[in-house]
Design a protein around this motif. Sequence first.
Motif, PDB file in Angstrom:
ATOM      1  N   LEU A 131     -19.742 -81.617 -22.014  1.00  0.00           N
ATOM      2  CA  LEU A 131     -19.860 -80.370 -22.610  1.00  0.00           C
ATOM      3  C   LEU A 131     -20.620 -79.619 -21.951  1.00  0.00           C
ATOM      4  O   LEU A 131     -21.526 -78.624 -22.231  1.00  0.00           O
ATOM      5  CB  LEU A 131     -20.573 -80.661 -24.227  1.00  0.00           C
ATOM      6  CG  LEU A 131     -19.914 -79.749 -25.369  1.00  0.00           C
ATOM      7  CD1 LEU A 131     -18.835 -79.809 -25.432  1.00  0.00           C
ATOM      8  CD2 LEU A 131     -21.083 -80.197 -26.459  1.00  0.00           C
ATOM      9  N   GLY A 132     -20.499 -79.610 -20.595  1.00  0.00           N
ATOM     10  CA  GLY A 132     -21.221 -78.831 -19.518  1.00  0.00           C
ATOM     11  C   GLY A 132     -21.158 -77.401 -19.757  1.00  0.00           C
ATOM     12  O   GLY A 132     -22.023 -76.398 -19.183  1.00  0.00           O
ATOM     13  N   MET A 133     -20.202 -76.884 -20.217  1.00  0.00           N
ATOM     14  CA  MET A 133     -19.941 -75.478 -20.304  1.00  0.00           C
ATOM     15  C   MET A 133     -20.221 -74.947 -22.013  1.00  0.00           C
ATOM     16  O   MET A 133     -20.107 -74.049 -22.315  1.00  0.00           O
ATOM     17  CB  MET A 133     -18.569 -75.126 -20.229  1.00  0.00           C
ATOM     18  CG  MET A 133     -18.122 -75.482 -19.075  1.00  0.00           C
ATOM     19  SD  MET A 133     -18.916 -74.736 -17.564  1.00  0.00           S
ATOM     20  CE  MET A 133     -18.407 -75.910 -16.053  1.00  0.00           C
ATOM     21  N   GLY A 134     -21.148 -75.940 -22.455  1.00  0.00           N
ATOM     22  CA  GLY A 134     -21.527 -75.722 -23.893  1.00  0.00           C
ATOM     23  C   GLY A 134     -20.739 -75.280 -24.936  1.00  0.00           C
ATOM     24  O   GLY A 134     -20.863 -74.412 -26.054  1.00  0.00           O
ATOM     25  N   GLY A 135     -19.451 -75.721 -24.839  1.00  0.00           N
ATOM     26  CA  GLY A 135     -18.423 -75.303 -25.979  1.00  0.00           C
ATOM     27  C   GLY A 135     -17.408 -74.165 -25.499  1.00  0.00           C
ATOM     28  O   GLY A 135     -16.524 -73.949 -26.391  1.00  0.00           O
ATOM     29  N   ALA A 136     -17.910 -73.762 -24.379  1.00  0.00           N
ATOM     30  CA  ALA A 136     -16.898 -72.469 -24.015  1.00  0.00           C
ATOM     31  C   ALA A 136     -15.900 -72.995 -22.947  1.00  0.00           C
ATOM     32  O   ALA A 136     -15.038 -72.239 -22.557  1.00  0.00           O
ATOM     33  CB  ALA A 136     -17.844 -71.472 -23.102  1.00  0.00           C
ATOM     34  N   ASN A 175     -15.314 -71.645 -16.650  1.00  0.00           N
ATOM     35  CA  ASN A 175     -15.464 -72.566 -17.673  1.00  0.00           C
ATOM     36  C   ASN A 175     -14.497 -73.720 -17.841  1.00  0.00           C
ATOM     37  O   ASN A 175     -14.156 -73.805 -18.923  1.00  0.00           O
ATOM     38  CB  ASN A 175     -16.065 -72.017 -18.998  1.00  0.00           C
ATOM     39  CG  ASN A 175     -17.020 -71.247 -18.910  1.00  0.00           C
ATOM     40  OD1 ASN A 175     -18.071 -71.703 -18.339  1.00  0.00           O
ATOM     41  ND2 ASN A 175     -17.247 -70.130 -19.395  1.00  0.00           N
ATOM     42  N   ASN A 203     -12.339 -62.723 -11.119  1.00  0.00           N
ATOM     43  CA  ASN A 203     -13.362 -63.421 -10.738  1.00  0.00           C
ATOM     44  C   ASN A 203     -13.211 -65.012 -10.908  1.00  0.00           C
ATOM     45  O   ASN A 203     -14.118 -65.758 -11.135  1.00  0.00           O
ATOM     46  CB  ASN A 203     -14.530 -62.989 -11.488  1.00  0.00           C
ATOM     47  CG  ASN A 203     -15.743 -62.786 -10.738  1.00  0.00           C
ATOM     48  OD1 ASN A 203     -15.916 -63.264  -9.529  1.00  0.00           O
ATOM     49  ND2 ASN A 203     -16.890 -61.872 -11.227  1.00  0.00           N
ATOM     50  N   SER A 261      -9.979 -80.016 -29.074  1.00  0.00           N
ATOM     51  CA  SER A 261     -11.196 -79.864 -29.994  1.00  0.00           C
ATOM     52  C   SER A 261     -12.501 -80.095 -28.602  1.00  0.00           C
ATOM     53  O   SER A 261     -12.883 -81.056 -28.742  1.00  0.00           O
ATOM     54  CB  SER A 261     -11.324 -80.821 -30.787  1.00  0.00           C
ATOM     55  OG  SER A 261     -12.622 -81.079 -31.570  1.00  0.00           O
ATOM     56  N   GLU A 321     -15.434 -79.525 -28.662  1.00  0.00           N
ATOM     57  CA  GLU A 321     -16.967 -80.303 -29.130  1.00  0.00           C
ATOM     58  C   GLU A 321     -16.682 -81.516 -30.044  1.00  0.00           C
ATOM     59  O   GLU A 321     -17.528 -82.345 -30.385  1.00  0.00           O
ATOM     60  CB  GLU A 321     -17.729 -79.357 -29.967  1.00  0.00           C
ATOM     61  CG  GLU A 321     -18.064 -78.000 -29.013  1.00  0.00           C
ATOM     62  CD  GLU A 321     -19.033 -77.263 -29.670  1.00  0.00           C
ATOM     63  OE1 GLU A 321     -20.424 -77.804 -30.008  1.00  0.00           O
ATOM     64  OE2 GLU A 321     -18.863 -76.138 -30.093  1.00  0.00           O
ATOM     65  N   GLY A 322     -15.429 -82.036 -29.976  1.00  0.00           N
ATOM     66  CA  GLY A 322     -15.163 -83.188 -30.780  1.00  0.00           C
ATOM     67  C   GLY A 322     -14.467 -84.153 -29.936  1.00  0.00           C
ATOM     68  O   GLY A 322     -14.715 -84.550 -28.796  1.00  0.00           O
ATOM     69  N   VAL A 338     -13.519 -87.390 -25.248  1.00  0.00           N
ATOM     70  CA  VAL A 338     -14.529 -87.080 -26.362  1.00  0.00           C
ATOM     71  C   VAL A 338     -15.754 -86.406 -25.858  1.00  0.00           C
ATOM     72  O   VAL A 338     -16.297 -86.704 -24.541  1.00  0.00           O
ATOM     73  CB  VAL A 338     -14.937 -88.541 -26.865  1.00  0.00           C
ATOM     74  CG1 VAL A 338     -16.105 -88.570 -27.974  1.00  0.00           C
ATOM     75  CG2 VAL A 338     -13.844 -89.308 -27.240  1.00  0.00           C
ATOM     76  N   ALA A 339     -16.285 -85.491 -26.326  1.00  0.00           N
ATOM     77  CA  ALA A 339     -17.689 -84.706 -26.125  1.00  0.00           C
ATOM     78  C   ALA A 339     -18.806 -85.361 -26.548  1.00  0.00           C
ATOM     79  O   ALA A 339     -19.031 -85.582 -27.594  1.00  0.00           O
ATOM     80  CB  ALA A 339     -17.458 -83.402 -26.667  1.00  0.00           C
ATOM     81  N   ILE A 340     -19.472 -85.678 -25.392  1.00  0.00           N
ATOM     82  CA  ILE A 340     -20.792 -86.172 -25.398  1.00  0.00           C
ATOM     83  C   ILE A 340     -21.815 -85.640 -24.586  1.00  0.00           C
ATOM     84  O   ILE A 340     -21.779 -86.072 -23.348  1.00  0.00           O
ATOM     85  CB  ILE A 340     -21.020 -87.834 -25.294  1.00  0.00           C
ATOM     86  CG1 ILE A 340     -19.676 -88.469 -26.429  1.00  0.00           C
ATOM     87  CG2 ILE A 340     -22.216 -88.380 -25.938  1.00  0.00           C
ATOM     88  CD1 ILE A 340     -19.673 -89.925 -26.067  1.00  0.00           C
ATOM     89  N   ALA A 341     -22.659 -84.908 -24.914  1.00  0.00           N
ATOM     90  CA  ALA A 341     -23.628 -83.923 -24.195  1.00  0.00           C
ATOM     91  C   ALA A 341     -24.699 -85.124 -23.394  1.00  0.00           C
ATOM     92  O   ALA A 341     -24.917 -84.536 -22.229  1.00  0.00           O
ATOM     93  CB  ALA A 341     -24.206 -82.937 -24.641  1.00  0.00           C
TER      94      ALA A 341
END
Lengths: 500, 317
Positions: free
Chosen positions: A38-43, A52, A125, A193, A195-196, A219-222
Amino acid sequence: MKKTVARLCLSLALAGASWGLLAGAAEAGGTLRLTHDLGMGGAETLDPYDPNRFWPTMNLVFDRLVAPSPKGEAVPELAVSWSASSDVKTWTFKLRPGVTFQDGTPFTSADVVYSIGRMTDPTFNSPVRSVLGIIKQAKAIDPLTVEFDLSTGEADLPLLLADYRALMTKKGSAGSFKDHPVGTGPFKVEKISVEGTTVLDAYPGYWRGKPHLDKVEVVAIADSAARIQALLGNQVDLLLTIDPKQAPLVEHNPAIATQHVATGDWNGLMMRVDEKPFDDPRVRKAMRIAVDRAALTTLVLGKDGGVPTCDDPVWQGDQYSWQGKCGRDVEGAKKLLADAGYPNGIDVELMTSDVEENMVAIAEAYQAQAKDAGIRVKVTTAASDGYWDKVWMKMPFFVDSWGQRPATQVLNEGWRSGSPWNPTHQADPAFDKMLDEARGEPDFAKRRERYLAVQEKLYEITGGLIPYHKVILRAMSSHVKGLDPVLVDCIRWDLVSMDE
Amino acid sequence: MIVLERLLSTLASLALVAVLMFGALEALPGDMCTSYLGKLATAEAVAQCRTEHGLDRPAWERFGRWAGGALTGDLGHALKRDESVVSIIGPRLRNTLVLALAAAAISFPLALGLGVAAGLKRDGPIDLAISSTALVAMTIPDFVAATALVLVFSVWLGWIPGIVTVPPDGPILSLLPGLVLPAAALALILSAHVLRMVRASVIEVAASPYVEAARLRGVGPTALVLRHILPNALIPAIAVMALTLAGLMTGVVVIEVAFNYPGLGRLTMNAVYDRDLPLVLGVSMVLAAIYLGLGLLADLVTLAVDPRLRSALGRGR
């Protein structure tokens, strides 16, 4: 005793889990669950050219024209062959026939022209533009032939096209990446998903044949500790990289397999050649030969955590790797400093930050080693916030961190006069000329000779102390099969499988 | 009158939090554009990004615009995630509330029961066992408790998932299996605090003259506890519970990150990391509002159940 109990518990848990798998999906294939940080914070977006980009899914969904082999060569992927004009400024690529996108439409030269157009669009860019910006124009000659016109001769254009971001997308697909991205890769997107859990299904029409796996879940695990928990608790199967400090958590666990993957990622201590006292090549060299690279590498990265190098940004796995030798020479360093007017040693300030792993450790390890040669280093730790903006390339002496790039790219981006990302501000016309000649040489053997000479010259003049290239650690369930110890963008995902 | 006063002071505190948060974020080096574009950003790209997101405007102007929106319930648009702050916070607030309520549901009855037991049997073996366990539970840092729970129940026994893999806007039911461990970790710490408060309060009340008088009147032990000791001992406990609940809501960052729980705590971490100013401000304001709101509620409840307090304040005026 405690270990036996733990192992017993673990094997019971695993037995339960595999029984569940058998009951759930009887036929071979199965699901591989990997993580992203999740290095781009959900973006995160599946647009490969966006800064991103959702990177762990990229090589599952999309292919390139050319892939990098683990040895650093360019090997055919969506392109089957290529040739260049004698000045290596015009390139012709033949595309693979019979390739289809995951929606069934055929892959043609129009898609290549579209993709390259977006990658090099100055208003968009994309980070990949810094690599492929030399492509002035891409033309479709026929449905399976594309021609590239370059602004400068580049004998290694195929290697640049093997960049992990130079993925091929479908013509007109710019708006589709949020909901239904389509690529030519082995897996197609079923559900996004970020963030999921993102679900990818095998694409049966993949041009290399149907993938072994049925599904891949991302699977997103920060948090890195939470990722290890998930692997140990059998909630995921694969961590593409783990922190070497976490190695003891997984190393002697029979349910977990680990892989060491040599990379071209490096840390370095950068001296600006246009600032005192580093404008004197003798000082720069003294600063560099005062170091025992092997000891420093182990100190900073741990055992097997890196491969020592002689200030060479080109890594050992590259086909142009120079592999020079450089021992520690404390007396030589003292003499060079004395010659440069510092008979009593020298005081320098080294800027660092914990913006990335190892950057503070390397500064402190250098401080301890350099002291023997009379180099007194004051280590200043700046805020990680704004480090790249305020310290990097601005202070006279600072810690740097780069990712792997092929020789032509790293040398041109980092050491050519006037390049925007030239950390030591090196500006040496003779060096630039050697670089041009290497880049423009069509014959591979001669080009290799030239690149070796470029690196040898660099070792003499550089202000960059690059003591090692990193080896990354990967951890996975012992059920994962067919995954070679190669970089993420070299993994053949269609060959990966899960055994029961 | 006093209610209105407390309400006003709560609102003033919220405004103060907003100003302080904005100032603190402003004082950090770098901004969202430098952190977003990272190492290889060109000066033009950074400038373009600042113009695009209005970061080139003076701080007071941006604050004014933000505060104006906040008053109408519009917390602005997140910079990094292309969504309104309110819609980002919504589902995560729900998840954190679920987690906090689950933790409270486990810990409050437990803490009340054990606290009363320990207080009534003061210095006996039961009290000693309960109090020392509580002391240990209080001193364990939350990340240690989280790790130990995961090790035992997820890694060794394989009973419960160690981390949550559900997206923030997933259905509540899908959160449940993953809720067990984080709720237990929170409850462990929460129970210990409340338990000690209840115990102290029970001891104090039990030693008071009116309990002594009741005992002399011949009131039986059960009635004595239920009618005389408990109601009076609970008054201070209510305030402590409301405040611990508030602390729980705002202090879940460590637990949520450790268990990958999709709530406000994890969002706060990510938002700060991304330097997403509107999002950080929005989250802080929501958390501050909850904290202050529960504090206010605690005061009002205490006021309502304790007639002495009411009349004392009334006389003071």
